[in-house]
Scaffold this motif. Sequence first.
Motif, mmCIF file in Angstrom:
data_model
loop_
_atom_site.group_PDB
_atom_site.id
_atom_site.type_symbol
_atom_site.label_atom_id
_atom_site.label_comp_id
_atom_site.label_asym_id
_atom_site.label_seq_id
_atom_site.Cartn_x
_atom_site.Cartn_y
_atom_site.Cartn_z
ATOM 1 N N PHE A 154 36.174 79.046 168.399
ATOM 2 C CA PHE A 154 35.506 78.622 167.646
ATOM 3 C C PHE A 154 35.900 77.191 168.667
ATOM 4 O O PHE A 154 37.232 77.172 168.194
ATOM 5 N N ASP A 155 34.499 76.116 168.798
ATOM 6 C CA ASP A 155 35.340 74.937 169.635
ATOM 7 C C ASP A 155 35.263 74.433 168.130
ATOM 8 O O ASP A 155 35.244 74.664 167.197
ATOM 9 N N ILE A 156 36.018 73.159 168.916
ATOM 10 C CA ILE A 156 36.673 71.760 167.332
ATOM 11 C C ILE A 156 35.388 70.609 167.430
ATOM 12 O O ILE A 156 34.382 70.810 166.525
ATOM 13 N N LEU A 160 33.586 72.001 164.004
ATOM 14 C CA LEU A 160 34.819 72.184 163.056
ATOM 15 C C LEU A 160 34.178 69.710 162.428
ATOM 16 O O LEU A 160 34.575 69.834 161.535
ATOM 17 N N CYS A 161 33.918 69.290 164.144
ATOM 18 C CA CYS A 161 34.194 67.913 163.255
ATOM 19 C C CYS A 161 32.780 66.943 164.299
ATOM 20 O O CYS A 161 32.527 67.966 165.206
ATOM 21 N N VAL A 162 33.173 65.573 163.971
ATOM 22 C CA VAL A 162 32.330 65.366 165.141
ATOM 23 C C VAL A 162 32.710 65.139 166.275
ATOM 24 O O VAL A 162 33.765 65.184 166.504
ATOM 25 N N PHE A 186 31.837 71.181 159.964
ATOM 26 C CA PHE A 186 31.709 72.095 159.616
ATOM 27 C C PHE A 186 33.186 72.601 159.236
ATOM 28 O O PHE A 186 34.147 73.320 159.835
ATOM 29 N N ILE A 187 33.220 72.850 157.799
ATOM 30 C CA ILE A 187 34.497 73.885 157.687
ATOM 31 C C ILE A 187 33.748 75.224 157.219
ATOM 32 O O ILE A 187 33.612 75.310 156.274
ATOM 33 N N PRO A 188 34.792 76.249 157.726
ATOM 34 C CA PRO A 188 34.670 77.619 157.654
ATOM 35 C C PRO A 188 34.829 78.445 156.482
ATOM 36 O O PRO A 188 36.385 78.201 156.541
ATOM 37 N N THR A 189 34.178 79.285 155.475
ATOM 38 C CA THR A 189 35.206 79.942 154.991
ATOM 39 C C THR A 189 35.858 81.027 155.259
ATOM 40 O O THR A 189 35.109 82.492 156.196
ATOM 41 N N GLY A 190 37.192 81.637 155.112
ATOM 42 C CA GLY A 190 37.767 82.255 155.823
ATOM 43 C C GLY A 190 38.783 81.715 157.100
ATOM 44 O O GLY A 190 38.378 81.051 157.599
#
Length: 324
Positions: A154-156, A160-162, A186-190
């Motif tokens: 994942f990129d950040i 994960l954030c703006v 976006f906050i992934p589950t897991g």
Amino acid sequence: MNYRSYSDLGSLIKRKLPLIRSGNYDLIVGIPRSGMVPAYMIALYLNQKCCDLGALIHNYPLKTGSTRHSKSSINFPSEANRILLVDDSIFSGVSLAKEMERIPEEMKKKITTLAVYSSDQVRDDIDIFLECVPLPRLFEWNIFHHQVVERAGFDIDGVLCVDPTKEQNDDGSKYIEFLSNTPPLFIPTGKIHSIVTSRLEKYREQTEAWLNNHGIQYEHLIMLDLPNKEERQRLGAHGTHKAEAYRKSQLDLFVESERHQAIKIHELTKKPVYCTETNEMFAKGAIVSFIFNTKSRKVYLQNLLKRLPKPIYNSFRYFYKLIS
């Protein structure tokens, strides 16, 4: 890897409306949670009433908006004559069978089952499916909550954030403030396998603190080991840095925010890349490891093998042991 977006979902339902309309359904029922989106789409296109499975089972009053009245005059699910039970997808059929067990027998006689997407072209455990999308597959509505997260990079920023604004991206005090207080996207589950970012290594402490504060789980945090923003921009190392980490890994997916970087990462690795900016999946080079190394693919293969004649099944087991 096969991917479908919300846009794909809506377009498919519109194309298949003549088929759906031919059933003359007076109630559309969605299976929570993923089945509710296509159920409401279908109900709105047909101008029919819609409810979830719980409302059907308990015969709760049907609700409609004040500005739009449905064609149906029914007020309770029990008054419906023809019911369409909708889910977004079907794989093994076990989940649908369990949901059907909850429905009263007198109600089952009125029900036609529909899944928008099926993993198999031919099946006898559902009445209608609109499109066959074989595994491995991902949907826009489950990509951050799928088991693939455990084997993904994942990129950040932008994922994960703006993204930081130009003013915030000063490689100084404003940027540190951004790293500490930026809102999550976006906050992934897991647990994410690897976070691969073009953020500089000198900002590891702030980045780790932010990830911890927002409950984002991960195994590896790979940052760019360069002295400053100017050197990073001079080298243009954003896409190549992420591609190199992804290429060396056994990961099945990379999630990137910017389209041009997503294309570059895919071109350099020939592996699937999902772009959050445009909801596109670049996946022409889908890899064999996706089939063999994750739990969902293992379940899929086991179900597939059970359908094979025994001699072919034994041959496949022998071959699999050789390559494992």
